[in-house]
Design a protein around this motif. Sequence first.
Motif, PDB file in Angstrom:
ATOM      1  N   THR A  70       1.012  -1.292   0.072  1.00  0.00           N
ATOM      2  CA  THR A  70      -0.043  -0.074  -0.059  1.00  0.00           C
ATOM      3  C   THR A  70       0.870   1.233  -0.014  1.00  0.00           C
ATOM      4  O   THR A  70       0.505   2.273  -0.514  1.00  0.00           O
ATOM      5  CB  THR A  70      -1.001  -0.084   1.248  1.00  0.00           C
ATOM      6  OG1 THR A  70      -1.855  -1.230   1.078  1.00  0.00           O
ATOM      7  CG2 THR A  70      -1.963   1.172   1.189  1.00  0.00           C
ATOM      8  N   ILE A  71       1.833   1.588   0.845  1.00  0.00           N
ATOM      9  CA  ILE A  71       2.834   2.471   0.829  1.00  0.00           C
ATOM     10  C   ILE A  71       3.540   2.468  -0.610  1.00  0.00           C
ATOM     11  O   ILE A  71       3.734   3.771  -1.095  1.00  0.00           O
ATOM     12  CB  ILE A  71       4.034   2.314   1.715  1.00  0.00           C
ATOM     13  CG1 ILE A  71       3.378   2.420   3.337  1.00  0.00           C
ATOM     14  CG2 ILE A  71       4.891   3.319   1.731  1.00  0.00           C
ATOM     15  CD1 ILE A  71       4.258   1.794   4.339  1.00  0.00           C
ATOM     16  N   ALA A  72       3.902   1.583  -1.199  1.00  0.00           N
ATOM     17  CA  ALA A  72       4.514   1.295  -2.515  1.00  0.00           C
ATOM     18  C   ALA A  72       3.420   2.135  -3.513  1.00  0.00           C
ATOM     19  O   ALA A  72       3.649   2.954  -4.537  1.00  0.00           O
ATOM     20  CB  ALA A  72       4.939  -0.050  -2.958  1.00  0.00           C
ATOM     21  N   LEU A  73       2.141   1.696  -3.509  1.00  0.00           N
ATOM     22  CA  LEU A  73       1.202   1.949  -4.429  1.00  0.00           C
ATOM     23  C   LEU A  73       0.978   3.441  -4.328  1.00  0.00           C
ATOM     24  O   LEU A  73       0.666   4.238  -5.303  1.00  0.00           O
ATOM     25  CB  LEU A  73      -0.121   1.324  -4.186  1.00  0.00           C
ATOM     26  CG  LEU A  73      -1.247   1.479  -5.073  1.00  0.00           C
ATOM     27  CD1 LEU A  73      -1.078   1.221  -6.500  1.00  0.00           C
ATOM     28  CD2 LEU A  73      -2.629   0.807  -4.622  1.00  0.00           C
ATOM     29  N   TRP A  74       0.866   3.843  -3.126  1.00  0.00           N
ATOM     30  CA  TRP A  74       0.825   5.306  -2.849  1.00  0.00           C
ATOM     31  C   TRP A  74       1.952   6.189  -3.492  1.00  0.00           C
ATOM     32  O   TRP A  74       1.381   7.175  -3.945  1.00  0.00           O
ATOM     33  CB  TRP A  74       0.489   5.726  -1.111  1.00  0.00           C
ATOM     34  CG  TRP A  74       0.580   7.181  -0.886  1.00  0.00           C
ATOM     35  CD1 TRP A  74      -0.534   7.968  -0.943  1.00  0.00           C
ATOM     36  CD2 TRP A  74       1.854   7.858  -0.811  1.00  0.00           C
ATOM     37  NE1 TRP A  74       0.101   9.201  -0.501  1.00  0.00           N
ATOM     38  CE2 TRP A  74       1.349   9.278  -0.440  1.00  0.00           C
ATOM     39  CE3 TRP A  74       3.087   7.377  -0.384  1.00  0.00           C
ATOM     40  CZ2 TRP A  74       2.314  10.074  -0.155  1.00  0.00           C
ATOM     41  CZ3 TRP A  74       3.994   8.657  -0.090  1.00  0.00           C
ATOM     42  CH2 TRP A  74       3.601  10.095   0.041  1.00  0.00           C
ATOM     43  N   GLY A  75       2.885   5.846  -3.071  1.00  0.00           N
ATOM     44  CA  GLY A  75       4.227   6.419  -3.816  1.00  0.00           C
ATOM     45  C   GLY A  75       4.111   6.440  -5.303  1.00  0.00           C
ATOM     46  O   GLY A  75       4.608   7.509  -5.869  1.00  0.00           O
ATOM     47  N   LEU A  76       3.536   5.355  -5.818  1.00  0.00           N
ATOM     48  CA  LEU A  76       3.641   5.344  -7.472  1.00  0.00           C
ATOM     49  C   LEU A  76       2.555   6.367  -7.971  1.00  0.00           C
ATOM     50  O   LEU A  76       2.410   6.799  -8.993  1.00  0.00           O
ATOM     51  CB  LEU A  76       3.434   3.891  -7.861  1.00  0.00           C
ATOM     52  CG  LEU A  76       4.685   3.209  -7.595  1.00  0.00           C
ATOM     53  CD1 LEU A  76       4.395   1.401  -7.790  1.00  0.00           C
ATOM     54  CD2 LEU A  76       5.998   3.500  -8.415  1.00  0.00           C
ATOM     55  N   CYS A  77       1.332   6.216  -7.244  1.00  0.00           N
ATOM     56  CA  CYS A  77       0.423   7.152  -7.496  1.00  0.00           C
ATOM     57  C   CYS A  77       0.159   8.616  -7.432  1.00  0.00           C
ATOM     58  O   CYS A  77      -0.256   9.224  -8.045  1.00  0.00           O
ATOM     59  CB  CYS A  77      -1.007   6.468  -7.221  1.00  0.00           C
ATOM     60  SG  CYS A  77      -1.369   4.900  -7.601  1.00  0.00           S
ATOM     61  N   THR A  78       1.196   9.078  -6.297  1.00  0.00           N
ATOM     62  CA  THR A  78       0.908  10.349  -6.020  1.00  0.00           C
ATOM     63  C   THR A  78       2.145  11.291  -6.548  1.00  0.00           C
ATOM     64  O   THR A  78       1.987  12.708  -6.861  1.00  0.00           O
ATOM     65  CB  THR A  78       1.368  10.703  -4.503  1.00  0.00           C
ATOM     66  OG1 THR A  78       2.275   9.998  -4.076  1.00  0.00           O
ATOM     67  CG2 THR A  78      -0.156  10.081  -3.739  1.00  0.00           C
ATOM     68  N   VAL A  79       3.163  10.564  -7.206  1.00  0.00           N
ATOM     69  CA  VAL A  79       4.250  11.284  -7.759  1.00  0.00           C
ATOM     70  C   VAL A  79       3.753  11.927  -9.340  1.00  0.00           C
ATOM     71  O   VAL A  79       3.345  10.966 -10.159  1.00  0.00           O
ATOM     72  CB  VAL A  79       5.329  10.391  -8.226  1.00  0.00           C
ATOM     73  CG1 VAL A  79       6.564  11.156  -8.901  1.00  0.00           C
ATOM     74  CG2 VAL A  79       6.071  10.357  -6.397  1.00  0.00           C
ATOM     75  N   ARG A  80       4.006  13.147  -9.313  1.00  0.00           N
ATOM     76  CA  ARG A  80       3.853  13.764 -10.926  1.00  0.00           C
ATOM     77  C   ARG A  80       5.034  14.224 -10.982  1.00  0.00           C
ATOM     78  O   ARG A  80       5.482  15.619 -10.470  1.00  0.00           O
ATOM     79  CB  ARG A  80       2.605  14.684 -10.921  1.00  0.00           C
ATOM     80  CG  ARG A  80       2.695  15.236 -12.117  1.00  0.00           C
ATOM     81  CD  ARG A  80       1.210  15.993 -12.259  1.00  0.00           C
ATOM     82  NE  ARG A  80       0.518  15.053 -12.574  1.00  0.00           N
ATOM     83  CZ  ARG A  80      -0.843  15.367 -12.301  1.00  0.00           C
ATOM     84  NH1 ARG A  80      -1.342  16.211 -11.321  1.00  0.00           N
ATOM     85  NH2 ARG A  80      -1.928  14.205 -12.521  1.00  0.00           N
ATOM     86  N   ARG A  81       5.872  13.970 -12.090  1.00  0.00           N
ATOM     87  CA  ARG A  81       7.593  14.403 -12.420  1.00  0.00           C
ATOM     88  C   ARG A  81       7.265  15.675 -13.306  1.00  0.00           C
ATOM     89  O   ARG A  81       8.097  16.623 -13.403  1.00  0.00           O
ATOM     90  CB  ARG A  81       8.188  13.534 -12.938  1.00  0.00           C
ATOM     91  CG  ARG A  81       8.541  12.204 -12.186  1.00  0.00           C
ATOM     92  CD  ARG A  81       9.381  11.388 -12.871  1.00  0.00           C
ATOM     93  NE  ARG A  81      10.714  12.181 -13.051  1.00  0.00           N
ATOM     94  CZ  ARG A  81      11.760  11.547 -13.805  1.00  0.00           C
ATOM     95  NH1 ARG A  81      11.326  10.428 -14.565  1.00  0.00           N
ATOM     96  NH2 ARG A  81      12.509  12.333 -14.320  1.00  0.00           N
ATOM     97  N   GLU A  82       6.045  15.886 -14.006  1.00  0.00           N
ATOM     98  CA  GLU A  82       5.772  16.836 -15.230  1.00  0.00           C
ATOM     99  C   GLU A  82       5.297  17.919 -14.374  1.00  0.00           C
ATOM    100  O   GLU A  82       4.405  17.508 -13.780  1.00  0.00           O
ATOM    101  CB  GLU A  82       5.099  16.531 -16.328  1.00  0.00           C
ATOM    102  CG  GLU A  82       5.663  15.370 -17.003  1.00  0.00           C
ATOM    103  CD  GLU A  82       5.280  14.030 -16.469  1.00  0.00           C
ATOM    104  OE1 GLU A  82       4.036  13.926 -16.133  1.00  0.00           O
ATOM    105  OE2 GLU A  82       5.925  13.056 -16.606  1.00  0.00           O
ATOM    106  N   PRO A  83       5.386  19.192 -14.478  1.00  0.00           N
ATOM    107  CA  PRO A  83       4.422  20.372 -13.745  1.00  0.00           C
ATOM    108  C   PRO A  83       3.198  20.130 -14.418  1.00  0.00           C
ATOM    109  O   PRO A  83       3.073  20.090 -15.650  1.00  0.00           O
ATOM    110  CB  PRO A  83       5.342  21.527 -14.118  1.00  0.00           C
ATOM    111  CG  PRO A  83       6.542  21.105 -15.006  1.00  0.00           C
ATOM    112  CD  PRO A  83       6.495  19.777 -15.210  1.00  0.00           C
ATOM    113  N   VAL A  84       2.240  20.589 -13.673  1.00  0.00           N
ATOM    114  CA  VAL A  84       0.900  20.526 -14.318  1.00  0.00           C
ATOM    115  C   VAL A  84       0.607  22.062 -14.813  1.00  0.00           C
ATOM    116  O   VAL A  84       1.002  23.113 -14.057  1.00  0.00           O
ATOM    117  CB  VAL A  84      -0.086  20.442 -13.035  1.00  0.00           C
ATOM    118  CG1 VAL A  84      -1.678  20.414 -13.583  1.00  0.00           C
ATOM    119  CG2 VAL A  84       0.089  19.107 -12.565  1.00  0.00           C
ATOM    120  N   GLY A  85      -0.125  22.080 -15.801  1.00  0.00           N
ATOM    121  CA  GLY A  85      -0.752  23.560 -16.286  1.00  0.00           C
ATOM    122  C   GLY A  85       0.334  23.981 -17.375  1.00  0.00           C
ATOM    123  O   GLY A  85       0.924  24.498 -17.906  1.00  0.00           O
TER     124      GLY A  85
END
Length: 136
Positions: free
Chosen positions: A121-136
């Motif tokens: 679950t911790i791994a899944l959270w880390g993989l789903c919350t990271v966004r490397r590109e800036p939004v917008g």
Amino acid sequence: MPNAVKSGGDRNALASGVVAVAAVMLLLAGVLNLFRGIMAITDDPVFAPAPDYAFRFSLTAWGWIHVVLAVIAVLVGLGLFRLARWARVAGIVITALLIIANFLSIPAYPLWSIIVIGAATIALWGLCTVRREPVG
């Protein structure tokens, strides 16, 4: 905003750190699942019998399921250290499968299942919350 991430370099460093934590947790979940699978395949007496369980498989079948998932998880976890996009997508899929497999096998070995579910679950959270590109 002193605690806010301000530059693109800081964002990439933060993303890399979160993915590294996710990779370590996925590797941990994979190794734990590998041990569990080997124990199940060898009919280790540590497993509790669950005679009336709806999702009943033979202990050997559960063992092979866990071994296959574990090997894939370890390979994907290693790929995550390179920040490969395929590894993030595969990591989300394999982590979800690890959580499901361990949830379904809770009656056989409850504590181990809960530990692996937590790590995944911790791994899944880390993989789903990271966004490397800036939004917008």
